[in-house]
Design an enzyme around this catalytic site. Structure first.
Site, PDB file in Angstrom:
ATOM      1  N   HIS A  18       3.433  -9.597   7.683  1.00  0.00           N
ATOM      2  CA  HIS A  18       4.511  -8.815   8.305  1.00  0.00           C
ATOM      3  C   HIS A  18       5.041  -9.530   9.552  1.00  0.00           C
ATOM      4  CE1 HIS A  18       2.296  -5.084   6.600  1.00  0.00           C
ATOM      5  NE2 HIS A  18       3.415  -5.214   5.909  1.00  0.00           N
ATOM      6  N   LYS A  42       2.021   7.280   0.287  1.00  0.00           N
ATOM      7  CA  LYS A  42       0.782   6.494   0.161  1.00  0.00           C
ATOM      8  C   LYS A  42      -0.369   7.064   0.991  1.00  0.00           C
ATOM      9  CE  LYS A  42       3.115   2.067  -0.559  1.00  0.00           C
ATOM     10  NZ  LYS A  42       3.509   0.846   0.148  1.00  0.00           N
ATOM     11  N   ARG A  91       6.898 -11.506  -1.697  1.00  0.00           N
ATOM     12  CA  ARG A  91       5.705 -12.339  -1.882  1.00  0.00           C
ATOM     13  C   ARG A  91       5.667 -12.967  -3.265  1.00  0.00           C
ATOM     14  NH1 ARG A  91       1.900  -7.571  -0.032  1.00  0.00           N
ATOM     15  NH2 ARG A  91       3.433  -6.655  -1.403  1.00  0.00           N
ATOM     16  N   SER A 129      -1.474  -5.000   3.290  1.00  0.00           N
ATOM     17  CA  SER A 129      -2.268  -4.094   4.130  1.00  0.00           C
ATOM     18  C   SER A 129      -3.463  -3.554   3.339  1.00  0.00           C
ATOM     19  CB  SER A 129      -1.407  -2.922   4.606  1.00  0.00           C
ATOM     20  OG  SER A 129      -0.336  -3.383   5.371  1.00  0.00           O
TER      21      SER A 129
HETATM   22  O1  PNS Z   1       5.650  -1.249   3.502  1.00  0.00           O
HETATM   23  P1  PNS Z   1       6.202  -0.502   2.330  1.00  0.00           P
HETATM   24  O2  PNS Z   1       5.322   0.705   2.029  1.00  0.00           O
HETATM   25  O3  PNS Z   1       6.437  -1.375   1.136  1.00  0.00           O
HETATM   26  O4  PNS Z   1       7.640   0.075   2.792  1.00  0.00           O
HETATM   27  C1  PNS Z   1       8.405   0.884   1.940  1.00  0.00           C
HETATM   28  C2  PNS Z   1       9.630   1.499   2.671  1.00  0.00           C
HETATM   29  C3  PNS Z   1       9.204   2.203   3.945  1.00  0.00           C
HETATM   30  C4  PNS Z   1      10.605   0.396   3.029  1.00  0.00           C
HETATM   31  C5  PNS Z   1      10.309   2.480   1.684  1.00  0.00           C
HETATM   32  O5  PNS Z   1       9.353   3.342   1.139  1.00  0.00           O
HETATM   33  C6  PNS Z   1      11.425   3.334   2.307  1.00  0.00           C
HETATM   34  O6  PNS Z   1      12.420   2.832   2.742  1.00  0.00           O
HETATM   35  N1  PNS Z   1      11.195   4.659   2.362  1.00  0.00           N
HETATM   36  C7  PNS Z   1      12.130   5.601   2.934  1.00  0.00           C
HETATM   37  C8  PNS Z   1      12.667   6.553   1.869  1.00  0.00           C
HETATM   38  C9  PNS Z   1      13.916   6.003   1.210  1.00  0.00           C
HETATM   39  O7  PNS Z   1      14.873   5.603   1.839  1.00  0.00           O
HETATM   40  N2  PNS Z   1      13.931   5.987  -0.155  1.00  0.00           N
HETATM   41  C10 PNS Z   1      15.061   5.536  -0.932  1.00  0.00           C
HETATM   42  C11 PNS Z   1      15.080   4.032  -1.158  1.00  0.00           C
HETATM   43  S1  PNS Z   1      13.901   3.585  -2.363  1.00  0.00           S
END
Ligand code: PNS
Length: 162
Positions: A18, A42, A91, A129
């Protein structure tokens, strides 16, 4: 016009992978908002405050990085903060499908928002993570996976969960 980008994620906890993506974004944009998702399906191991505090320590040397939490839709959060783009690290091919879906969804919800993918550095291709949590809870060495300044904190916190 100031170019603001969002680096969104769960950061549960932040890893060197990150930090690599965020610091590269900080070189490309005027301002980076590291946005920590509050209500993740999660079920995070670290609280939102803990995740933010770890990020603050790990990114203390940067003056164009702001760390915040967000809830709800990323597309709406971007509109609210005036961000032009979202940066995500890629990745492996396995990341692609989910990231592509997320990017297209965000574009539909907020047509002004671009998603930029930065390729992960080769040494962090495998890092996540979840991997860090798994190793730390099994008393393994996470030295090469998390920033040195927060290593002990992460170890202690996860060890107490065993
Ligand atoms: O680190 P992560 O868990 O891969 O991050 C995921 C994240 C936070 C970027 C994603 O879950 C997110 O943007 N969530 C907010 C909800 C949202 O906007 N959903 C619609 C787009 S899929």
């Amino acid at each position: 016009m100031k170019r603001t980008v969002i680096c969104p994620g769960s950061f549960d906890p932040v890893t060197l992978g990150h930090i690599d993506i965020i610091s590269r974004a900080a070189k490309m944009f005027d301002k980076v908002i590291v946005a920590v998702l509050v209500n993740s399906s999660k079920k995070p191991s670290f609280t939102t405050e803990e995740r933010i505090e770890l990020l603050r320590k790990a990114l203390a040397g940067f003056d164009n990085i702001q760390i915040e939490s967000f809830d709800g839709l990323l597309a709406e959060y971007a509109r609210k903060t005036g961000a032009n783009a979202v940066v995500r690290g890629l990745r492996a091919v396995s990341d692609f499908e989910y990231e592509f879906q997320m990017s297209l969804t965000n574009k539909k919800l907020n047509p002004d928002l671009e998603t930029i993918f930065l390729t992960s550095r080769a040494e962090y291709m495998f890092l996540s993570s979840s991997i860090v949590k798994q190793i730390a809870t099994l008393n393994g060495d996470i030295t090469n996976f998390v920033p040195e300044c927060i290593h002990d904190e992460i170890k202690k916190r996860l060890a107490s969960n065993v």
